[in-house]
Design a protein around this motif. Structure first.
Motif, mmCIF file in Angstrom:
data_model
loop_
_atom_site.group_PDB
_atom_site.id
_atom_site.type_symbol
_atom_site.label_atom_id
_atom_site.label_comp_id
_atom_site.label_asym_id
_atom_site.label_seq_id
_atom_site.Cartn_x
_atom_site.Cartn_y
_atom_site.Cartn_z
ATOM 1 N N ASN A 105 97.417 27.494 44.948
ATOM 2 C CA ASN A 105 97.036 28.577 44.197
ATOM 3 C C ASN A 105 97.610 28.486 42.893
ATOM 4 O O ASN A 105 97.042 28.779 41.903
ATOM 5 C CB ASN A 105 97.584 29.925 45.047
ATOM 6 C CG ASN A 105 96.693 30.365 45.939
ATOM 7 O OD1 ASN A 105 95.426 30.050 46.070
ATOM 8 N ND2 ASN A 105 97.156 31.549 46.831
ATOM 9 N N TYR A 160 95.085 28.700 39.536
ATOM 10 C CA TYR A 160 94.932 29.951 39.006
ATOM 11 C C TYR A 160 95.830 29.847 37.761
ATOM 12 O O TYR A 160 96.111 30.572 37.064
ATOM 13 C CB TYR A 160 95.408 31.058 39.631
ATOM 14 C CG TYR A 160 94.371 31.505 40.964
ATOM 15 C CD1 TYR A 160 93.335 31.895 40.554
ATOM 16 C CD2 TYR A 160 94.947 31.256 42.048
ATOM 17 C CE1 TYR A 160 92.420 32.058 41.592
ATOM 18 C CE2 TYR A 160 94.260 31.773 43.249
ATOM 19 C CZ TYR A 160 92.893 31.822 42.925
ATOM 20 O OH TYR A 160 92.208 32.430 43.880
ATOM 21 N N ARG A 185 90.507 39.164 47.693
ATOM 22 C CA ARG A 185 90.674 38.093 46.500
ATOM 23 C C ARG A 185 90.580 39.036 45.105
ATOM 24 O O ARG A 185 90.089 40.038 45.240
ATOM 25 C CB ARG A 185 89.186 37.330 46.302
ATOM 26 C CG ARG A 185 88.938 36.548 47.688
ATOM 27 C CD ARG A 185 88.157 35.269 47.403
ATOM 28 N NE ARG A 185 88.715 34.210 46.643
ATOM 29 C CZ ARG A 185 88.298 33.517 45.597
ATOM 30 N NH1 ARG A 185 87.032 33.636 45.342
ATOM 31 N NH2 ARG A 185 88.844 32.773 45.022
ATOM 32 N N ASN A 201 90.954 38.322 39.466
ATOM 33 C CA ASN A 201 91.179 37.018 38.552
ATOM 34 C C ASN A 201 90.367 36.008 39.344
ATOM 35 O O ASN A 201 90.498 34.759 38.721
ATOM 36 C CB ASN A 201 92.561 36.735 38.411
ATOM 37 C CG ASN A 201 93.323 36.631 39.581
ATOM 38 O OD1 ASN A 201 93.016 36.711 40.883
ATOM 39 N ND2 ASN A 201 94.651 36.234 39.402
ATOM 40 N N LEU A 258 96.823 33.425 51.339
ATOM 41 C CA LEU A 258 98.033 34.045 51.459
ATOM 42 C C LEU A 258 98.480 34.848 52.497
ATOM 43 O O LEU A 258 99.688 35.139 52.985
ATOM 44 C CB LEU A 258 98.235 35.253 49.985
ATOM 45 C CG LEU A 258 98.580 34.412 48.925
ATOM 46 C CD1 LEU A 258 98.747 35.432 47.692
ATOM 47 C CD2 LEU A 258 99.704 33.541 48.759
HETATM 48 P P1 ADP Z 1 92.041 32.758 47.471
HETATM 49 O O1 ADP Z 1 91.255 31.881 48.414
HETATM 50 O O2 ADP Z 1 91.308 33.786 46.822
HETATM 51 O O3 ADP Z 1 93.032 31.860 46.712
HETATM 52 P P2 ADP Z 1 94.534 33.680 48.576
HETATM 53 O O4 ADP Z 1 94.778 34.539 49.929
HETATM 54 O O5 ADP Z 1 95.152 32.301 48.571
HETATM 55 O O6 ADP Z 1 92.920 33.563 48.435
HETATM 56 O O7 ADP Z 1 94.956 34.393 47.303
HETATM 57 C C1 ADP Z 1 94.579 35.891 47.272
HETATM 58 C C2 ADP Z 1 94.393 36.319 45.854
HETATM 59 O O8 ADP Z 1 95.602 36.292 45.203
HETATM 60 C C3 ADP Z 1 93.640 35.414 45.235
HETATM 61 O O9 ADP Z 1 92.220 35.702 45.185
HETATM 62 C C4 ADP Z 1 94.046 35.771 43.810
HETATM 63 O O10 ADP Z 1 93.448 36.653 43.111
HETATM 64 C C5 ADP Z 1 95.472 35.955 43.942
HETATM 65 N N1 ADP Z 1 96.421 34.818 43.684
HETATM 66 C C6 ADP Z 1 97.114 34.121 44.487
HETATM 67 N N2 ADP Z 1 98.016 33.253 44.059
HETATM 68 C C7 ADP Z 1 97.921 33.498 42.703
HETATM 69 C C8 ADP Z 1 98.269 32.744 41.503
HETATM 70 N N3 ADP Z 1 99.202 31.838 41.628
HETATM 71 N N4 ADP Z 1 97.978 33.544 40.063
HETATM 72 C C9 ADP Z 1 97.313 34.285 40.188
HETATM 73 N N5 ADP Z 1 96.442 34.859 41.181
HETATM 74 C C10 ADP Z 1 97.133 34.519 42.468
#
Ligand code: ADP
Length: 440
Positions: free
Chosen positions: A344, A348, A390, A393, A404
């Motif tokens: 992640n 991101y 999600r 962003n 997560l």
């Molecule tokens: P995804 O498959 O969308 O990455 P996650 O459960 O891993 O799903 O994360 C959920 C949401 O949390 C993501 O869609 C994103 O919006 C946000 N997110 C998680 N980690 C980060 C990060 N390091 N920086 C920015 N946004 C993050």
């Protein structure tokens, strides 16, 4: 009340009896003294005095007999008191006897005057005493009945009032079913025991409602996520089969289908892992694992598929030896968790870089993952641990939103905590704390 009333009645009755016999004895003694006076025995005078004595008891009778059982004096003209040999013998042997004859209370006593003994039998009726006693009985019975009625009415009223909140709660709870989990029970003033019980119950309902909603959403989201690549595969194959294609076209279509299949496999793997971790719950994994090794392995694996990712692992000064890096847990699950966070962080952020700081703090191993990426909006921040959520962003990047939530479940199962701090445009910090197994 009944016990007290019975005690009062019996003590009054025995006092009346005692008092009456005392008065009877005193009167008999003074009259007998007058009659048995050796200097001027005048039975007529005695009778006159006795009859006109204002303190005289009602229906007073007095019989005096000498040692030969001859009647020396008797005021019992009607013969109400029966004097039998048996009674005389009893008086002589016991000196003092009390008994009832009809409505008369009789006292028999042995008197000695100038070396001769006389039997004195005195009798009278205590009409007034008995009347008072029956009045007392009526008063006590009335008081008892009235008090009992008052207690019953007050008890019924107050118990009804005290139990009303409970019956309200029970009635409300009966209305609550799976389809109406939004209902709440009345909390009253919320401070007494019933109020606190209702509050706790409402909190439980809230949690149930949330988890039911989450469960419903989970199924809807999972089906949606699975349908998207499947529809894509279906569409691609249909287009492919419309006409004859060249080998290159088949190749590129298959590569695209393979990509979709990989997404599907990845998604179903994560779903299975979520199912597994939530079924296991907070468990005590017994395997000892070095968390730094997990981090290094995760870094290797991520780098193998994403060469442009920069993962920088730094050990904190607080770590003095390798024993401080041991946790008890499940190696593959922990690796999945840290991989998700690292991916992640890189995914991101524009520089595709994550700094991992690793330290030990108060028997807890703390791992900080920091990136200088796009950051998470504040409104999304507390929802990112929900399955399939999600952030705003993440629109332009690939993902399913279960990473997560899986990480959260895994860390919880290892009795650890996960915190996330983020600022839009500045970056994100994820901190994991896991209990360390310290060796003495
Ligand atoms: P995804 O498959 O969308 O990455 P996650 O459960 O891993 O799903 O994360 C959920 C949401 O949390 C993501 O869609 C994103 O919006 C946000 N997110 C998680 N980690 C980060 C990060 N390091 N920086 C920015 N946004 C993050």
């Amino acid at each position: 009340m009944i016990i007290a009333s019975v005690a009062i009645y019996y003590s009054s009755a025995s006092f009346r009896k005692e008092d009456f016999y005392n008065r009877l004895r005193n009167q008999a003694r003074s009259t007998a003294k007058l009659i048995l006076n050796p200097y001027a025995p005048d039975p007529e005078l005695a009778r006159l005095i006795e009859q006109n004595n204002p303190a005289s008891l009602q229906n007073n009778r007095l019989i005096i007999l000498n040692s030969l059982n001859d009647t020396l004096y008797s005021s019992d003209e009607k013969g109400d008191i029966k004097v039998t040999n048996e009674i005389l013998e009893k008086i002589r042997s016991e000196e003092n006897i009390k008994y009832m004859q009809g409505s008369f209370e009789v006292l028999g006593a042995l008197f000695s005057v100038q070396f001769s003994s006389f039997v004195v039998i005195a009798a009278a009726t205590d009409t007034e005493g008995h009347l008072r006693l029956s009045e007392l009985r009526i008063i006590l019975i009335t008081v008892c009945l009235v008090t009992l009625l008052a207690f019953f009415a007050a008890g019924w009223l107050f118990a009804g009032r005290a139990l009303k909140p409970i019956s309200d709660v029970v009635n409300k709870v009966e209305d609550i079913s799976i389809t109406s989990l939004n209902l709440r029970v009345p909390e009253g003033n919320g401070t007494d025991e019933i109020g606190r019980l209702a509050k706790t119950f409402n909190k439980m309902l809230e949690r149930l409602e949330t988890s039911f909603a989450m469960q419903k959403n989970f199924i809807a989201n999972a089906s949606h996520e699975l349908r998207t690549p499947l529809t894509s595969i279906n569409g691609q194959i249909e287009v492919l089969m419309m006409r004859e294609r060249s080998a290159d076209e088949y190749k590129s279509a298959l590569a695209s289908v393979l990509e979709d299949i990989k997404t599907l496999i990845n998604l179903s793997n994560r779903l299975l892992m979520i199912a597994r971790t939530s079924a296991e719950g907070p468990s005590s994994y017994s395997k000892r694992i070095r968390i730094d090794e997990i981090l290094w392995q995760a870094k290797e694996e991520i780098k193998r598929f994403n060469e442009g990712y920069h993962i920088n692992i730094v050990l904190d000064n607080s770590l003095t030896d390798s024993d401080q890096m041991i946790v008890s847990g499940d190696e593959s699950l922990l690796k999945v968790a840290v991989t998700n966070i690292i991916e992640n962080g890189c995914k991101y952020s524009h520089d595709k870089r994550v700094d991992i700081k690793f330290g030990c703090n108060n028997k807890m191993i703390e791992i900080v993952f920091e990136d200088k990426g796009i950051g998470i909006d504040e409104k999304d921040l507390h929802k990112v641990f929900e399955p399939f959520y999600r952030g705003s962003n993440a629109i332009s990047s690939q993902g399913s939103g279960i990473g997560l939530s899986l990480v959260n479940q895994i860390i919880k199962n290892h009795n650890g905590t996960i915190r996330i701090f983020s600022q839009i445009g500045k970056g994100t910090k994820v901190i994991i704390s896991l209990p360390a197994i310290l060796q003495n």
